[in-house]
Design a protein around this motif. Structure first.
Motif, PDB file in Angstrom:
ATOM      1  N   GLY A 278      23.588 -56.664 -35.740  1.00  0.00           N
ATOM      2  CA  GLY A 278      22.489 -56.107 -34.948  1.00  0.00           C
ATOM      3  C   GLY A 278      21.255 -55.867 -35.802  1.00  0.00           C
TER       4      GLY A 278
ATOM      5  N   CYS B  46      24.365 -51.779 -35.935  1.00  0.00           N
ATOM      6  CA  CYS B  46      24.170 -51.152 -34.632  1.00  0.00           C
ATOM      7  C   CYS B  46      25.523 -50.660 -34.132  1.00  0.00           C
ATOM      8  CB  CYS B  46      23.625 -52.153 -33.627  1.00  0.00           C
ATOM      9  SG  CYS B  46      21.877 -52.498 -33.808  1.00  0.00           S
TER      10      CYS B  46
ATOM     11  N   CYS C 169      14.563 -53.275 -40.018  1.00  0.00           N
ATOM     12  CA  CYS C 169      15.667 -53.433 -40.980  1.00  0.00           C
ATOM     13  C   CYS C 169      15.284 -53.074 -42.413  1.00  0.00           C
ATOM     14  CB  CYS C 169      16.189 -54.865 -40.936  1.00  0.00           C
ATOM     15  SG  CYS C 169      16.772 -55.366 -39.297  1.00  0.00           S
TER      16      CYS C 169
ATOM     17  N   ASN D 155      17.937 -52.499 -32.488  1.00  0.00           N
ATOM     18  CA  ASN D 155      18.428 -53.690 -33.208  1.00  0.00           C
ATOM     19  C   ASN D 155      17.263 -54.436 -33.842  1.00  0.00           C
ATOM     20  OD1 ASN D 155      18.560 -54.428 -29.972  1.00  0.00           O
ATOM     21  ND2 ASN D 155      17.512 -56.002 -31.185  1.00  0.00           N
ATOM     22  N   CYS D 156      17.599 -55.414 -34.690  1.00  0.00           N
ATOM     23  CA  CYS D 156      16.583 -56.238 -35.370  1.00  0.00           C
ATOM     24  C   CYS D 156      15.617 -56.814 -34.340  1.00  0.00           C
ATOM     25  CB  CYS D 156      17.270 -57.359 -36.140  1.00  0.00           C
ATOM     26  SG  CYS D 156      16.134 -58.607 -36.807  1.00  0.00           S
TER      27      CYS D 156
ATOM     28  N   ALA E  84      14.115 -59.539 -34.428  1.00  0.00           N
ATOM     29  CA  ALA E  84      14.250 -61.001 -34.453  1.00  0.00           C
ATOM     30  C   ALA E  84      13.199 -61.677 -35.331  1.00  0.00           C
ATOM     31  CB  ALA E  84      14.252 -61.642 -33.071  1.00  0.00           C
TER      32      ALA E  84
END
Lengths: 210, 300
Positions: free
Chosen positions: A135, A186, B12, B45-46, B48
């Motif tokens: 994630g 995550c 991140c 979450n990332c 992308a």
């Protein structure tokens, strides 16, 4: 090249016959903009990796209109994009050039036509795989995967060459060796996997890649 | 005074022990002095990133963003989504725009979001912003100046804006070719912004990893120009620019015989030191090339 990819390519060739522009418009992200290019060449002169690619975006767009399907999809040009967005903000017609180049790269890759062993293709794939797995991107595993992509011996050489930098980062608190066993993640990684599988399924169906 | 509330998307590289960990450390004193509260989006979450295109394609990439937007809307409704990383900011903002512009893409994204039991409302249009926008637009330069207790007198700085903090969105009212906001921030904390012709040059981005020679040629120009204009250090609003321009100096020295040793810090670290933050609070202990001039002021 897998059989599925060959089939997808053959299907696309049969479906769009010699109309590559139509194919790009239907299957490539933001591809419907390509026909708006007026061939001024500002994008070509704005690219930081300009000296390194085979064809400028300007050339790629004209080649699409000229139906040079193989040459475009096998070109290394789209893989040289640093995502700096210079071409895009300077384009007098305001074409989303960066996104079209990304879209072309993705389409060529999904058809199995993109240049093999292209290093930027490798990093793009490793990045996505790392982001999806947990994630969030695990910088240590991602770096190591990049160093070791050409095998163990080359990987050790690459890692040794960069060990000074790596140790510096560890010392500065910006690289955690423990990430190799337990990194950031995550909570709902399994949900994210299902969500992305679904998104890919929908998009593949729409693009005729299913 | 009531604190200004924002939904916070760290990204991140800004996590503990990651490459921009010291960047996030340096947010602490600033938020405290300027009454800003950053509320982390749960289980983000990332984003992308741009480099996700090759394997990701369009919809999966946008869906990664949509999950973050939906989580933010659910847990922190009405709060602008703020990130310190230009790539995250760009991805969040791009996802929002694309979904707003296409009802079919929105429908497809929501079909995928069902897998994580989320839904993005079709009229979602919460702003995604970079932290510099919060400082410039919500606090203002005068507001940023107010808490300065240690002006960075005599420190000469090259303001390196880079790519994604500037293109394709950039800061409202700024030009793509010669944005002024970073120079203004440098001057706001009492330092001197030197003329700098590599202000918006690409550092190679993610390709610094896969095309080291080509990227290091760009990085060499970025560092060399800072020296040519008499800078003591480079300042940037981007974690990837910071990492690339700082980390690869030793590689360039090894291969090309240069003697680069130019510190590369974040704008937040300048503010932090000027507001009286310690070396640790400013994240200056996280530099590979130590910013001695700033450490001296922070240590006073």
């Amino acid at each position: 090249m897998t059989t599925a990819m060959t089939t997808a390519n053959e299907t696309a060739v049969a479906k769009y016959k010699n109309n590559f522009l139509k194919e790009v418009e239907a299957t490539v992200e933001e591809g419907h903009w390509v026909k708006m290019c007026m061939q001024c060449g500002v994008c070509a002169g704005s690219c930081p990796f300009g000296p390194h690619w085979e064809h400028s975006p300007q050339k790629i767009f004209m080649m699409i209109r000229a139906g040079k399907r193989e040459e475009v999809l096998k070109s290394d040009s789209m893989w040289m994009c640093t995502s700096c967005y210079s071409c895009m903000v300077r384009c007098p017609r305001q074409l989303p050039i960066t996104h079209i180049m990304h879209g072309l790269a993705n389409y060529a890759y999904r058809l199995g036509l993109s240049p093999r062993g292209q290093p930027n293709q490798a990093i793009a794939k490793l990045f996505w795989d790392s982001a999806l797995k947990y994630g969030r991107v695990n910088e240590l595993k991602f770096s190591l995967a990049m160093y070791f992509r050409d095998g163990f011996v080359q990987g050790v050489k690459n890692a040794l060459a960069m060990q000074g930098v790596g140790l510096g980062l560890v010392k500065a608190g910006r690289l955690n060796p423990l990430e190799i066993i337990s990194g950031h993640t995550c909570k709902d990684t399994s949900g994210i996997h299902k969500m992305i599988a679904k998104a890919r399924e929908i998009e593949d169906r729409r693009r005729g890649l299913a | 005074m009531t604190k200004k509330q924002y939904a916070f998307y760290p990204g991140c590289s800004s996590q503990k022990g990651a490459s921009a960990a010291n960047y996030i450390t340096s947010f602490g004193v600033i938020c405290d002095k300027l009454d800003i509260q950053l509320n982390e989006i749960p289980d983000w979450n990332c984003c992308a990133a741009s480099i996700g295109y090759a394997e990701g394609g369009e919809l999966p990439r946008i869906v990664m963003g949509a999950r973050n937007l939906a989580l933010s809307d659910q847990h922190l409704p009405g709060q602008d989504i703020v990130s310190g990383c230009p790539a995250c900011w760009l991805a969040n903002r791009e996802a929002t725009e694309r979904l707003q512009h296409s009802s079919s893409l929105m429908a497809e994204a929501n079909e995928a979001l069902k897998e994580v039991s989320l839904n993005l409302r079709t009229d979602f249009n919460t702003k995604s912003r970079h932290f510099t926008e919060v400082l410039i637009e919500d606090i203002g330069y005068a507001g940023m100046k107010a808490p300065v207790i240690k002006p960075l007198d005599g420190v000469k700085i090259a303001g390196y804006v880079g790519c994604q903090a500037n293109r394709p969105y950039g800061i409202a009212g700024e030009s793509f070719e010669n944005p002024q906001y970073l120079d203004k921030m440098i001057e706001t904390v009492g330092a001197e912004a030197v003329p700098y012709d590599q202000k918006v040059t690409c550092c190679g981005g993610a390709l610094a990893f896969s095309e080291p020679e080509k990227a290091q040629a760009l990085i060499r120009n970025i560092v060399e120009s800072a020296y040519d204009h008499g800078a003591d250090l480079i300042v940037t609003p981007c974690p990837l620019c910071q990492a690339n321009v700082e980390i690869y100096q030793s590689e360039i020295n090894k291969k090309q015989g240069t003697k680069f040793n130019m510190p590369v810090v974040y704008y937040t670290q300048l503010l932090n030191v000027a507001y009286g933050g310690s070396i640790k609070e400013s994240g200056l202990d996280g530099q590979l090339i130590r910013a001695e001039k700033l450490e001296k002021i922070a240590g006073k």
